[in-house]
Design an enzyme around this catalytic site. Structure first.
Site, short mmCIF file in Angstrom:
data_model
loop_
_atom_site.label_atom_id
_atom_site.label_comp_id
_atom_site.label_asym_id
_atom_site.label_seq_id
_atom_site.Cartn_x
_atom_site.Cartn_y
_atom_site.Cartn_z
N GLU A 97 -9.91 -41.45 24.67
CA GLU A 97 -10.98 -41.35 23.66
C GLU A 97 -10.43 -41.57 22.25
OE1 GLU A 97 -14.15 -41.37 23.72
OE2 GLU A 97 -14.41 -41.20 25.87
N CYS A 148 -26.53 -53.64 28.36
CA CYS A 148 -27.31 -53.46 27.12
C CYS A 148 -26.40 -53.83 25.94
CB CYS A 148 -27.81 -52.02 27.03
SG CYS A 148 -29.12 -51.82 25.81
N TYR A 208 -17.80 -36.09 18.02
CA TYR A 208 -17.99 -37.02 19.14
C TYR A 208 -16.92 -36.80 20.22
CZ TYR A 208 -17.37 -40.88 22.18
OH TYR A 208 -17.16 -41.59 23.33
N ASP A 266 -21.65 -42.43 21.40
CA ASP A 266 -20.82 -43.46 20.77
C ASP A 266 -21.71 -44.66 20.45
OD1 ASP A 266 -21.29 -44.73 23.17
OD2 ASP A 266 -19.18 -45.11 23.63
N CYS A 278 -31.63 -57.41 30.30
CA CYS A 278 -32.65 -56.46 30.74
C CYS A 278 -33.06 -56.67 32.20
CB CYS A 278 -33.88 -56.56 29.83
SG CYS A 278 -33.49 -56.24 28.10
N CYS A 329 -31.14 -54.38 34.39
CA CYS A 329 -30.92 -53.03 33.87
C CYS A 329 -31.70 -52.00 34.69
CB CYS A 329 -31.39 -52.97 32.41
SG CYS A 329 -31.29 -51.31 31.71
N CYS A 339 -38.07 -48.99 29.61
CA CYS A 339 -37.53 -49.31 28.28
C CYS A 339 -38.59 -49.87 27.33
CB CYS A 339 -36.38 -50.31 28.41
SG CYS A 339 -35.65 -50.72 26.81
FE1 SF4 Z 1 -31.06 -52.19 27.11
FE2 SF4 Z 1 -33.63 -51.62 27.54
FE3 SF4 Z 1 -32.72 -54.02 28.13
FE4 SF4 Z 1 -31.96 -51.91 29.57
S1 SF4 Z 1 -33.99 -52.76 29.42
S2 SF4 Z 1 -30.65 -53.58 28.83
S3 SF4 Z 1 -31.89 -50.31 28.02
S4 SF4 Z 1 -32.82 -53.11 26.11
#
Ligand code: SF4
Length: 356
Positions: A45, A198, A128, A146, A205, A208, A214
């Protein structure tokens, strides 16, 4: 944008499932569900605060090879640690790393405190890092944020307030989403999602695990988040570096004061760095010896966090053995490699050798 407790729970589960299947294998990580060595987590870290996973990998392995435990690191010579840190930047972190290892070895029997507050009391550990180590190494229910996590959360909730003002909101939302059972894996899952899917420019997306909930994706603003407040322009400072060559070809180095920028590092002796060019006699009065100076063509440019620096290099030859500055040391050109010189000083050396 708001999620019900059931939706919040589902978001956490989905993220952990994704992590179990797609997590990155990193040298300092344990497998999902297993507990890693706190020394490994802390070391990684601190190193990752200033550079990328790819750069940190070899440094992390080299540190562990040389100092397998925090007590070994505590017993190491500071100069050796600074030398091994070369290339990771921000030497103050390496100094604090060493100091922190000594406190853990001396005051905690070589065992890291296992709470966020306990970790926060150690040198060089800010909010953090304390949260990250507490979550990852000790599975404490806490939520480190982060840059990657910041991006994922601001997109999930479509938060359009610019950084840094949006930070408290991100922290609060991230904390609510953190599942009670595996907070460390959850934090690492978001770090991995931010690093691999992301991503800052073109979030993928389509693959994801959070694509359905989202909000940023739904309303088509994900790639523009998080928004950043415009930074003021950086000022430029100027200064002199004094390249002193002794008759036998050795170069004068000295150690910078402990406090301040590049604190405690070796340097080519220099004047103060000023926003406005000071008269020559002021700058020259800061030279390590009295001499006739020759100005080299061009300048050395370097950018720090808060300002640009332009250094003019002045050179002289001398037969003196005793620079006025008591912290001075003489070294051959080849011997320069034995000193942990910051990047700026390496640039000055290169400039002096090519223009001198
Ligand atoms: Fe990022 Fe949302 Fe796309 Fe997922 S859906 S990669 S969280 S912008």
């Amino acid at each position: 944008m708001h999620f019900t407790p059931e939706e919040t729970h589902a978001l956490g589960r989905t993220m952990l499932d994704w992590y179990d299947r797609h997590h990155r294998t990193l040298p300092w990580r344990a497998e999902p569900g297993e507990t890693p060595d706190p020394y490994h987590v802390w070391l990684s870290e601190i190193m990752l605060q200033q550079t990328t996973v790819i750069t940190v990998g070899p440094y992390f392995s080299a540190f562990l090879g040389r100092w397998p435990t925090v007590t070994d690191l505590a017993n190491a010579d500071l100069d050796e640690v600074l030398h091994a840190w070369q290339g990771l930047g921000y030497y103050a972190r390496a100094r604090n790393l060493h100091k922190c290892a000594q406190v853990v070895a001396r005051d905690h029997n070589g065992i890291f405190p296992d709470t966020e507050d306990g970790l926060l009391s150690l040198p060089g550990i800010g909010p953090y890092t304390a949260a990250a180590v507490a979550a990852i190494a000790f599975n404490r229910h806490t939520s480190p944020v982060d840059g990657n996590i910041e991006r994922v959360i601001s997109r999930l909730f479509a938060l359009t307030t610019p950084l840094p003002d949006v930070k408290p909101d991100i922290k609060e939302k991230s904390a609510v989403l953190t599942p009670p059972d595996r907070p460390g894996d959850y934090a690492q899952a978001l770090m991995d999602l931010g690093a691999t899917i992301c991503t800052p420019r073109n979030p993928a997306c389509g693959i994801c695990p959070w694509q359905t909930p989202c909000e940023g994706r739904k309303i088509g603003i994900a790639a523009d988040l998080p928004k950043k407040r415009k930074k003021p322009a950086k000022p430029t400072r100027v200064g002199y570096a004094f390249w002193v060559v002794r008759d036998d070809g050795q170069i004068l180095l000295r150690r910078r004061p402990e406090k301040g920028l590049l604190g405690g590092m070796y340097e080519i002796p220099g004047s103060d760095w000023r926003v406005i060019d000071a008269p020559d006699d002021v700058m020259l009065s800061e030279a390590p010896i009295k001499a006739t100076w020759q100005e080299l063509d061009g300048t050395v440019g370097h950018t720090f966090t808060h300002f640009h620096l332009e250094i003019t290099v002045l050179t002289t030859r001398t037969s003196t053995n005793n620079p006025d500055d008591i912290n001075g040391v003489w070294t051959t050109i080849d011997g320069l490699a034995d000193y942990a010189l910051p990047t700026l000083m390496k640039k000055i050396v290169r400039h002096a050798l090519t223009h001198g």
